[in-house]
Motif scaffolding. Sequence first.
Motif, short mmCIF file in Angstrom:
data_model
loop_
_atom_site.label_atom_id
_atom_site.label_comp_id
_atom_site.label_asym_id
_atom_site.label_seq_id
_atom_site.Cartn_x
_atom_site.Cartn_y
_atom_site.Cartn_z
N HIS A 151 0.84 -1.20 0.00
CA HIS A 151 0.00 0.00 0.00
C HIS A 151 0.88 1.25 0.00
O HIS A 151 2.05 1.20 0.37
CB HIS A 151 -0.93 0.00 1.22
CG HIS A 151 -0.18 -0.01 2.53
ND1 HIS A 151 0.35 1.13 3.09
CD2 HIS A 151 0.12 -1.01 3.38
CE1 HIS A 151 0.94 0.84 4.21
NE2 HIS A 151 0.82 -0.46 4.42
N ASN A 152 0.29 2.36 -0.39
CA ASN A 152 1.04 3.62 -0.42
C ASN A 152 1.11 4.24 0.97
O ASN A 152 0.25 4.01 1.82
CB ASN A 152 0.37 4.62 -1.37
CG ASN A 152 0.58 4.25 -2.83
OD1 ASN A 152 1.65 3.80 -3.20
ND2 ASN A 152 -0.43 4.44 -3.64
N VAL A 153 2.14 5.02 1.18
CA VAL A 153 2.29 5.81 2.40
C VAL A 153 2.17 7.27 1.99
O VAL A 153 2.77 7.69 1.00
CB VAL A 153 3.66 5.55 3.07
CG1 VAL A 153 3.85 6.46 4.27
CG2 VAL A 153 3.78 4.09 3.48
N TYR A 154 1.39 8.03 2.75
CA TYR A 154 1.18 9.44 2.42
C TYR A 154 1.81 10.31 3.49
O TYR A 154 1.47 10.21 4.66
CB TYR A 154 -0.31 9.74 2.28
CG TYR A 154 -0.96 8.93 1.19
CD1 TYR A 154 -0.89 9.33 -0.13
CD2 TYR A 154 -1.59 7.72 1.49
CE1 TYR A 154 -1.45 8.56 -1.15
CE2 TYR A 154 -2.15 6.94 0.48
CZ TYR A 154 -2.08 7.37 -0.83
OH TYR A 154 -2.62 6.61 -1.83
N VAL A 155 2.75 11.16 3.05
CA VAL A 155 3.47 12.05 3.97
C VAL A 155 2.90 13.46 3.81
O VAL A 155 2.91 14.02 2.71
CB VAL A 155 4.98 12.07 3.68
CG1 VAL A 155 5.70 12.96 4.69
CG2 VAL A 155 5.54 10.64 3.71
#
Length: 275
Positions: free
Chosen positions: A105-109
């Motif tokens: 899954h993507n990580v959002y910063v």
Amino acid sequence: MMLNAANYSEMKQLQSFANVNEMNEAIRGFLYTYKHELTPSAIRILKTLSRYACKIAGVAFLKVETIANLTECSKRTVQRALKVLASYGVIERKSTIRAKGGSGHNVYVIRTVDGCVTPPVTAEMSPREDAPKPAVSSVEQAKGSSETEISKTLPSKRINKRINVKEVELDESFTPSNVPKAFVDATAPFYESADTIYRLWNRVLVAYKKSEVTLPLEETEVLADVIQAFKETIFAKKLSKIRNTFEGYFYRIVEAKLAVWKRRENPLFNWLNTV
């Protein structure tokens, strides 16, 4: 660089704020500055990401499907909103890989966006006790009374009470001096607004920082490409090719042009000059 989906230490290195309050303040300033340009779904999605970015301040671990369920938006709407938010620089998407291989899954910063204005907070004033009045002579009383009457009629006093700077439309001549004059001159015929021109330049600054181009942004040829990006965005708007926001489209054109400059600076591409 690809991150391991389950590696907490790697995720911790992505922490973008010292604490949750600092993150909330950054989002508050961003929404205060750009809320009028965002769709309700994009605002809702950003707020949802922030609620799930508290364990590691500024870092959210959410699948697109999960965001869609939490915000009651379609998957396509979420993907479109995430792309728009990324174009403003308020979020940065990081890809991950699973331990056994394959995409995770993507990580959002969540990031601080330069140039955002933090909304003023009016502090509650505590009541103060009336100080005892010193005794004054009748002459001083008459003088003071006269001065008070005069001060009530002074134009400067009335102006200070009436003017609300936030409600005044500022033309391009009010644009801060850190914005190159060439950029102001190019944008002013279309946007005679210091606020709009300043926001557009901030989009350029975000793209420039992300590109890691070493040449100064004010370099004549680099700035010329930025201005060309604005002209291409205006042309796209004229042809009704812009689906989301003007600033988002402009950002992507600037990003593409700066990517070309970055490739020129890379020694691996020097061989192209010898052909």
